[in-house]
Design a protein around this motif. Structure first.
Motif, PDB file in Angstrom:
ATOM      1  N   PRO A  21      50.789   5.545  51.832  1.00 23.92           N
ATOM      2  CA  PRO A  21      49.277   5.241  51.118  1.00 23.92           C
ATOM      3  C   PRO A  21      48.275   5.006  52.247  1.00 23.92           C
ATOM      4  O   PRO A  21      47.046   5.327  51.850  1.00 23.92           O
ATOM      5  N   VAL A  22      48.437   4.239  53.053  1.00 22.33           N
ATOM      6  CA  VAL A  22      47.569   3.724  54.309  1.00 22.33           C
ATOM      7  C   VAL A  22      46.708   4.875  54.768  1.00 22.33           C
ATOM      8  O   VAL A  22      45.625   4.908  54.969  1.00 22.33           O
ATOM      9  N   ALA A  23      47.634   5.618  55.153  1.00 22.48           N
ATOM     10  CA  ALA A  23      46.969   7.126  55.887  1.00 22.48           C
ATOM     11  C   ALA A  23      46.229   7.808  54.814  1.00 22.48           C
ATOM     12  O   ALA A  23      45.046   8.277  55.107  1.00 22.48           O
ATOM     13  N   ALA A  24      46.742   7.935  53.421  1.00 22.09           N
ATOM     14  CA  ALA A  24      45.849   8.748  52.617  1.00 22.09           C
ATOM     15  C   ALA A  24      44.835   8.172  52.394  1.00 22.09           C
ATOM     16  O   ALA A  24      43.615   8.775  52.190  1.00 22.09           O
ATOM     17  N   TRP A  25      44.716   6.619  52.446  1.00 21.56           N
ATOM     18  CA  TRP A  25      43.378   6.041  52.306  1.00 21.56           C
ATOM     19  C   TRP A  25      42.391   6.456  53.152  1.00 21.56           C
ATOM     20  O   TRP A  25      41.167   6.476  52.914  1.00 21.56           O
ATOM     21  N   THR A  26      42.853   6.248  54.304  1.00 19.04           N
ATOM     22  CA  THR A  26      41.848   6.517  55.465  1.00 19.04           C
ATOM     23  C   THR A  26      41.326   7.788  55.573  1.00 19.04           C
ATOM     24  O   THR A  26      40.018   7.850  55.665  1.00 19.04           O
ATOM     25  N   GLU A  27      42.153   8.741  55.201  1.00 14.19           N
ATOM     26  CA  GLU A  27      41.845  10.368  54.918  1.00 14.19           C
ATOM     27  C   GLU A  27      40.530  10.399  53.733  1.00 14.19           C
ATOM     28  O   GLU A  27      39.657  10.767  53.980  1.00 14.19           O
ATOM     29  N   HIS A  28      40.999   9.661  52.678  1.00 11.90           N
ATOM     30  CA  HIS A  28      40.246   9.657  51.681  1.00 11.90           C
ATOM     31  C   HIS A  28      38.630   9.152  52.019  1.00 11.90           C
ATOM     32  O   HIS A  28      37.699   9.488  51.570  1.00 11.90           O
ATOM     33  N   ASN A  29      38.874   7.969  52.620  1.00  6.81           N
ATOM     34  CA  ASN A  29      37.566   7.190  53.010  1.00  6.81           C
ATOM     35  C   ASN A  29      36.672   8.265  53.939  1.00  6.81           C
ATOM     36  O   ASN A  29      35.524   8.254  53.946  1.00  6.81           O
ATOM     37  N   THR A  30      37.299   8.889  54.775  1.00 10.83           N
ATOM     38  CA  THR A  30      36.687   9.818  55.700  1.00 10.83           C
ATOM     39  C   THR A  30      35.904  10.582  54.768  1.00 10.83           C
ATOM     40  O   THR A  30      34.749  11.088  55.121  1.00 10.83           O
ATOM     41  N   THR A  31      36.396  11.404  53.710  1.00 13.16           N
ATOM     42  CA  THR A  31      36.006  12.281  53.061  1.00 13.16           C
ATOM     43  C   THR A  31      34.459  11.871  52.262  1.00 13.16           C
ATOM     44  O   THR A  31      33.501  12.447  52.198  1.00 13.16           O
ATOM     45  N   LEU A  32      34.934  10.829  51.702  1.00 11.96           N
ATOM     46  CA  LEU A  32      33.603  10.143  50.861  1.00 11.96           C
ATOM     47  C   LEU A  32      32.522   9.632  52.025  1.00 11.96           C
ATOM     48  O   LEU A  32      31.216   9.837  51.574  1.00 11.96           O
ATOM     49  N   HIS A  33      33.009   9.187  52.991  1.00  8.08           N
ATOM     50  CA  HIS A  33      31.798   8.829  54.076  1.00  8.08           C
ATOM     51  C   HIS A  33      30.941  10.011  54.608  1.00  8.08           C
ATOM     52  O   HIS A  33      29.837   9.899  54.649  1.00  8.08           O
ATOM     53  N   ARG A  34      31.790  11.239  54.671  1.00  9.07           N
ATOM     54  CA  ARG A  34      31.066  12.486  55.199  1.00  9.07           C
ATOM     55  C   ARG A  34      30.046  12.965  54.226  1.00  9.07           C
ATOM     56  O   ARG A  34      29.008  13.213  54.626  1.00  9.07           O
ATOM     57  N   ARG A  35      30.526  12.710  52.871  1.00  7.50           N
ATOM     58  CA  ARG A  35      29.623  13.022  51.816  1.00  7.50           C
ATOM     59  C   ARG A  35      28.176  12.014  51.670  1.00  7.50           C
ATOM     60  O   ARG A  35      27.132  12.418  51.550  1.00  7.50           O
ATOM     61  N   ALA A  36      28.581  10.888  51.908  1.00  8.16           N
ATOM     62  CA  ALA A  36      27.605   9.905  51.909  1.00  8.16           C
ATOM     63  C   ALA A  36      26.611  10.276  52.896  1.00  8.16           C
ATOM     64  O   ALA A  36      25.280   9.848  52.775  1.00  8.16           O
ATOM     65  N   ASP A  37      27.200  10.283  54.158  1.00  8.98           N
ATOM     66  CA  ASP A  37      26.433  10.448  55.427  1.00  8.98           C
ATOM     67  C   ASP A  37      25.417  11.759  55.096  1.00  8.98           C
ATOM     68  O   ASP A  37      24.086  11.493  55.477  1.00  8.98           O
ATOM     69  N   TRP A  38      25.713  12.820  54.636  1.00 10.99           N
ATOM     70  CA  TRP A  38      25.140  14.092  54.595  1.00 10.99           C
ATOM     71  C   TRP A  38      23.979  13.921  53.403  1.00 10.99           C
ATOM     72  O   TRP A  38      22.868  14.036  53.750  1.00 10.99           O
ATOM     73  N   LEU A  39      24.219  12.994  52.461  1.00 11.04           N
ATOM     74  CA  LEU A  39      23.148  12.771  51.535  1.00 11.04           C
ATOM     75  C   LEU A  39      22.054  11.770  52.110  1.00 11.04           C
ATOM     76  O   LEU A  39      20.819  11.818  51.963  1.00 11.04           O
ATOM     77  N   ASN A  40      22.690  10.906  52.907  1.00 10.40           N
ATOM     78  CA  ASN A  40      21.722  10.021  53.790  1.00 10.40           C
ATOM     79  C   ASN A  40      20.750  10.759  54.671  1.00 10.40           C
ATOM     80  O   ASN A  40      19.592  10.456  54.799  1.00 10.40           O
ATOM     81  N   GLU A  41      21.274  12.037  55.249  1.00 10.01           N
ATOM     82  CA  GLU A  41      20.493  12.528  55.973  1.00 10.01           C
ATOM     83  C   GLU A  41      19.366  13.327  55.345  1.00 10.01           C
ATOM     84  O   GLU A  41      18.263  13.458  55.701  1.00 10.01           O
ATOM     85  N   ARG A  42      19.782  13.905  53.926  1.00  9.97           N
ATOM     86  CA  ARG A  42      18.814  14.665  53.520  1.00  9.97           C
ATOM     87  C   ARG A  42      17.701  13.857  53.035  1.00  9.97           C
ATOM     88  O   ARG A  42      16.711  14.339  52.674  1.00  9.97           O
ATOM     89  N   ARG A  43      18.072  12.671  52.321  1.00 11.71           N
ATOM     90  CA  ARG A  43      16.759  11.777  51.857  1.00 11.71           C
ATOM     91  C   ARG A  43      16.194  12.336  50.542  1.00 11.71           C
ATOM     92  O   ARG A  43      14.923  12.421  50.815  1.00 11.71           O
ATOM     93  N   PHE A  44      16.925  12.740  49.761  1.00 12.07           N
ATOM     94  CA  PHE A  44      16.346  13.374  48.684  1.00 12.07           C
ATOM     95  C   PHE A  44      15.407  12.250  47.917  1.00 12.07           C
ATOM     96  O   PHE A  44      15.623  11.182  47.951  1.00 12.07           O
TER      97      PHE A  44
END
Ligand SMILES: [Zn+2]
Ligand SMILES: [Zn+2]
Ligand SMILES: [Zn+2]
Ligand SMILES: [Zn+2]
Lengths: 415, 415
Positions: free
Chosen positions: A187-210
């Motif tokens: 579970p700890v590894a699954a959460w690390t991977e899941h957090n990475t996915t969410l961080h990538r989406r948030a980072d992309w949205l932050n770059e776009r600055r809609f």
């Protein structure tokens, strides 16, 4: 259905994930836990994992549905304007002194549905007022905190009304364990991977600055302007005490701060809202200048109207969140009747208080300066669901352009 | 053994007596309840009776033996100097704002007997320190408060070790119901009559204004000087908030304030002492100038020595209480292994803090002035039993005369 020993193993894992991933509790920290009485076995697992992680003192606060109902049935009317300010003040002091906070959700979603809506609203308002100092330390992300769920018989009966009580309880546990990602080998590894996915989406949205999001679908045509210097968040994040934690288990959302004055149009809720033991269904509202100016609901309208009247910020938005319709919780097809789960199965908006962490460069700014940038302020923060497979979301760029963000509830572009 | 419906009726009566006689809760008062988890059914009865008596808000704090043990087994060593000061401070604020307090006793009397005595002592000291502001409002009798008992499986197993668990639990409940005077037709009337008896004895002692008590018996030859302007108390009494309450249910004692500097001689405990989950047995101590200068115990001596080292007042007396050996609790022949019961089956003394209400004319006096009159001050207040059928008590009058007060554990003269 899971066997008893398998249940114990998964419960222990949920406790471990809540402590290590949810709180990431630091050596020497105190921990405050609020929980329904039925959560005693989970609270014990959390407590042991917290002490193993070198917590200094775990203090549980158990609430009891019967005692809550006894108040509505026997207390004098004036009681409903009274709250435990002394306890909320004590908790705020604990957080200021470095304590972490765990909330276990799982109470009866409709506990107060048959009680006088006026008394329910007054009791909620008194308790929100008393809880403001503690709640601010949570919404400012001053400390590491976490919400995790515990299946209870009363909740399970609402989610699986056609099943026998033990079957309903086991099915709800299965759904909680799955959504909380504790059924996998690591579970700890699954959460690390899941957090990475969410961080990538948030980072992309932050770059776009809609500049804004435009939601369209059945009953919905809503433009949500974003606050000046808003920040998208999702998954694990550092609290102001430096501890990287996951405030919600489960979590599937990326979310940010709308501009409190720049929300226009109408929106239809896609799921009922279960708020403090009452049900509000069939919500449709219209915004003008950021404020709700028209309110409909097929059920619980008096409660909704009282919520909107709490304070000036209660009829404006403090959060907008995007969740793909294919999220695991959504795919389960279960209406959990609990915000922690339902908001992570659906894009949503929240009435009331904004999260400071969803604003850039707030260090050194006064609360007034942050409000001037569009971050809403209120005693309340209530999420309600507006996403589904029928909803499209367009992003409006700073120069007024428009691009597809979600189509039929799914991200239009991978990250 | 009582049948299930009879048990429910007696439990409800115990809740009613605790609220109406114990607290005499006033309309609009908040109520704080501390209780072991096993006490949930009793807490629910108390809660309903409190709301029916127009309480505004009942807040329960449930403690869990497993969570307490998890700390001793898994927490880091530094944790044992930490306490929930934020919670104790919040409770003190509640009392200052007018809340009433109910403590439900019934935990495992030997929960911590196998834990490191040094850690037990450190945890107790940290918690006494943090709890001092709240405890002072109790010992000053600023508010109406009450302690009542709940049978729990762990406690019952200690009291009736040879019985099956369900039999032991039922026997302990029977003993609690009987001692708490809820098995009679009209418990409220029975309590009124009992209070009258205790008031008559306290009034008689207050008229006599004895200078000292002299206890003699096997292993005991102890003179307990009484504080200047001491007051005897017993049964119901007005708290400083004006509410007449019965702080202990059951209660059989009349008690007053010894002079902290005027206790001489040696005394042997007549029952073991169960303190915060540890057992101390075979206590024999010698006093000089009011202070314990020699300490023996056949079991738990390290814990006793740490208690006496808590602070300056911990090795001096703050209470002396007289209980006839024929009291109903004593006649039951049960060693309850719980102070609330054992101290009401036997004359006793208490190490530590004195009760301000057991001193006359304290209004307008500073704490220093009250201490100068002989009232002891300490973080702790620990009762231990020195009475039995073999103990005689003489009263020493102000002019040095001597008269029999108790013979073979019974009052020498009726009142
Ligand atoms: Zn959200
Ligand atoms: Zn939210
Ligand atoms: Zn006593
Ligand atoms: Zn005492």
């Amino acid at each position: 259905m899971t066997s008893s020993s398998s249940h114990d193993r998964l419960l222990d894992r949920l406790g471990e994930v809540a402590v290590r991933i949810g709180l990431n509790i630091a050596p020497g920290q105190q921990l405050l836990i609020t929980a329904p009485l039925d959560a005693v076995p989970l609270v014990r697992r959390i407590t042991e994992h917290a002490y193993r992680a070198r917590a200094s003192l775990v203090t549980p606060f158990f609430s009891d549905d019967e005692m809550t109902l006894a108040r509505f049935h026997h207390a004098p009317d004036a009681a409903f304007d009274v709250a435990a300010g002394w306890l909320q003040g004590g908790m705020a002091n604990a957080y200021r002194d470095g304590a972490a906070r765990m909330a276990i959700t799982g109470g009866n979603p409709v506990l107060l549905s048959n009680e006088d809506p006026d008394r329910v609203a007054r009791a909620n308002k008194a308790s929100s007022l008393a809880g403001r100092p503690a709640m601010e330390l949570i919404t400012n992300f001053a400390i590491n905190w976490n919400i995790v769920a515990c299946a209870t018989p009363a909740w399970a009966a609402q989610v699986f009304p056609d099943d026998a009580p033990d079957v309903a309880l086991a099915r709800l546990w299965d759904a909680i364990f799955l959504a909380s990602r504790v059924t996998v080998d690591d579970p700890v590894a699954a959460w690390t991977e899941h957090n990475t996915t969410l961080h990538r989406r948030a980072d992309w949205l932050n770059e776009r600055r809609f500049a804004a999001l435009h939601f369209t679908g059945p009953g919905t045509d809503l433009t949500v302007g974003l606050a000046d210097g808003h920040a998208w968040a999702g998954g694990s994040e550092p609290a102001r005490n430096g501890i990287v934690c996951n405030p919600n288990i489960p979590t599937e959302e990326v979310f940010t701060t709308p501009h409190a004055l720049r929300v226009e149009g109408h929106v239809r809720a896609t799921k009922p809202l279960f708020h403090q033991g009452t049900l509000i269904d069939g919500i449709e509202v219209r915004f003008e200048g950021g404020r709700i100016v028209e309110t409909h609901a097929t059920r619980g309208l008096p409660v909704l109207e009282r919520i909107l009247a709490t304070d000036e910020g209660a009829s404006r938005l403090g959060e907008v969140a995007l969740v793909p319709h294919s999220s695991p919780i959504s795919r389960s097809g279960i209406l959990f009747r609990n915000t922690l789960f339902d908001e992570n199965a659906s894009s949503h908006i929240a009435l009331g208080q904004a999260y400071t962490k969803c604003m850039l460069d707030t260090d050194g700014q006064t609360p007034e300066q942050i409000v001037a940038r569009g971050a809403n302020s209120s005693f309340i923060h209530i999420d309600w669901m507006i996403g589904s497979a029928e909803i499209n979301v367009d992003a409006i760029t700073q120069d007024g352009g428009r691009e597809p963000l979600m189509r039929h509830g799914e991200w239009a572009n991978p990250v």
